[in-house]
Design a protein around this motif. Structure first.
Motif, PDB file in Angstrom:
ATOM      1  N   GLN A   1       0.680  -1.371   0.084  1.00 18.33           N
ATOM      2  CA  GLN A   1       0.028  -0.042   0.080  1.00 18.33           C
ATOM      3  C   GLN A   1       0.900   0.914  -0.079  1.00 18.33           C
ATOM      4  O   GLN A   1       1.823   1.360   0.636  1.00 18.33           O
ATOM      5  CB  GLN A   1      -0.803  -0.225   1.242  1.00 18.33           C
ATOM      6  CG  GLN A   1      -2.035   1.205   1.175  1.00 18.33           C
ATOM      7  CD  GLN A   1      -2.814   1.107   2.219  1.00 18.33           C
ATOM      8  OE1 GLN A   1      -2.791   0.158   3.375  1.00 18.33           O
ATOM      9  NE2 GLN A   1      -4.033   1.828   2.076  1.00 18.33           N
ATOM     10  N   ASP A   2       0.491   2.117  -1.028  1.00 16.82           N
ATOM     11  CA  ASP A   2       1.287   3.578  -0.947  1.00 16.82           C
ATOM     12  C   ASP A   2       1.000   4.502  -0.200  1.00 16.82           C
ATOM     13  O   ASP A   2      -0.100   4.299   0.708  1.00 16.82           O
ATOM     14  CB  ASP A   2       1.625   3.703  -2.427  1.00 16.82           C
ATOM     15  CG  ASP A   2       0.154   4.378  -2.950  1.00 16.82           C
ATOM     16  OD1 ASP A   2      -0.570   4.871  -2.098  1.00 16.82           O
ATOM     17  OD2 ASP A   2       0.217   4.488  -4.249  1.00 16.82           O
ATOM     18  N   ASN A   3       1.587   5.682  -0.042  1.00 21.78           N
ATOM     19  CA  ASN A   3       1.183   6.511   0.943  1.00 21.78           C
ATOM     20  C   ASN A   3      -0.019   7.405   0.584  1.00 21.78           C
ATOM     21  O   ASN A   3      -0.653   8.322   1.255  1.00 21.78           O
ATOM     22  CB  ASN A   3       2.457   7.664   0.974  1.00 21.78           C
ATOM     23  CG  ASN A   3       3.696   7.133   1.614  1.00 21.78           C
ATOM     24  OD1 ASN A   3       3.579   6.126   2.399  1.00 21.78           O
ATOM     25  ND2 ASN A   3       4.872   7.583   1.079  1.00 21.78           N
ATOM     26  N   TYR A   4      -0.591   7.004  -0.642  1.00 23.25           N
ATOM     27  CA  TYR A   4      -1.730   7.829  -1.015  1.00 23.25           C
ATOM     28  C   TYR A   4      -2.965   6.887  -0.670  1.00 23.25           C
ATOM     29  O   TYR A   4      -4.113   7.224  -1.175  1.00 23.25           O
ATOM     30  CB  TYR A   4      -1.586   7.995  -2.394  1.00 23.25           C
ATOM     31  CG  TYR A   4      -0.586   9.078  -2.781  1.00 23.25           C
ATOM     32  CD1 TYR A   4      -0.760  10.514  -2.603  1.00 23.25           C
ATOM     33  CD2 TYR A   4       0.543   8.514  -3.579  1.00 23.25           C
ATOM     34  CE1 TYR A   4       0.384  11.367  -3.025  1.00 23.25           C
ATOM     35  CE2 TYR A   4       1.494   9.610  -3.635  1.00 23.25           C
ATOM     36  CZ  TYR A   4       1.390  10.920  -3.489  1.00 23.25           C
ATOM     37  OH  TYR A   4       2.244  11.763  -3.860  1.00 23.25           O
ATOM     38  N   GLY A   5      -2.630   5.505  -0.390  1.00 28.28           N
ATOM     39  CA  GLY A   5      -3.732   4.707   0.005  1.00 28.28           C
ATOM     40  C   GLY A   5      -3.946   3.691  -1.129  1.00 28.28           C
ATOM     41  O   GLY A   5      -4.862   2.703  -0.837  1.00 28.28           O
ATOM     42  N   PHE A   6      -3.635   3.835  -2.250  1.00 33.17           N
ATOM     43  CA  PHE A   6      -3.711   2.701  -3.313  1.00 33.17           C
ATOM     44  C   PHE A   6      -2.893   1.526  -2.722  1.00 33.17           C
ATOM     45  O   PHE A   6      -1.849   1.502  -2.180  1.00 33.17           O
ATOM     46  CB  PHE A   6      -2.956   3.312  -4.754  1.00 33.17           C
ATOM     47  CG  PHE A   6      -3.758   4.277  -5.213  1.00 33.17           C
ATOM     48  CD1 PHE A   6      -4.931   4.333  -5.779  1.00 33.17           C
ATOM     49  CD2 PHE A   6      -2.949   5.616  -5.320  1.00 33.17           C
ATOM     50  CE1 PHE A   6      -5.541   5.322  -6.371  1.00 33.17           C
ATOM     51  CE2 PHE A   6      -3.578   6.668  -6.154  1.00 33.17           C
ATOM     52  CZ  PHE A   6      -4.805   6.456  -6.541  1.00 33.17           C
TER      53      PHE A   6
END
Length: 107
Positions: A35-40
């Motif tokens: 999971q990335d820092n943008y929530g994806f």
């Protein structure tokens, strides 16, 4: 390697949601998830890279006519390092993308 016919994501209301190829996942074989820092949520599969936004999938596969596509479809691992770089592993090697590149190519 995880041979799954579904994967699970957690929605805002804390219920589990089962995800499968019927939902748009490109393969039932998921080998890594980050999971990335943008929530994806990103899924490395045997048939490309999948990005899940909580509602739908977007799939990224190799396109020999597009130098900006991922180099191979059969992925082995994913990593987001402490600097925010996105690493994609395959049997052929590693590819890394900076978040500037990710925003331009994949978001």
């Amino acid at each position: 390697m995880m041979n799954l016919s579904f994967v699970v994501a957690q929605s805002k209301d804390s219920r589990l949601k089962y995800l499968s190829q019927e939902d748009g996942l490109s393969s039932s074989v998921v080998v890594d998830i980050v999971q990335d820092n943008y929530g994806f949520i990103w899924f490395a599969t045997r048939n490309g890279l999948n990005r899940y936004d909580g509602y739908s999938f977007k799939t990224f596969t190799n396109d020999p006519n597009n130098v900006n596509s991922i180099p191979v479809d059969r992925l082995t691992c994913l990593l987001i390092d402490k600097n925010g770089n996105f690493w994609i592993g395959s049997l052929d090697g590693l590819v890394w993308f900076t978040w500037i590149m990710i925003r331009k190519l994949f978001l």
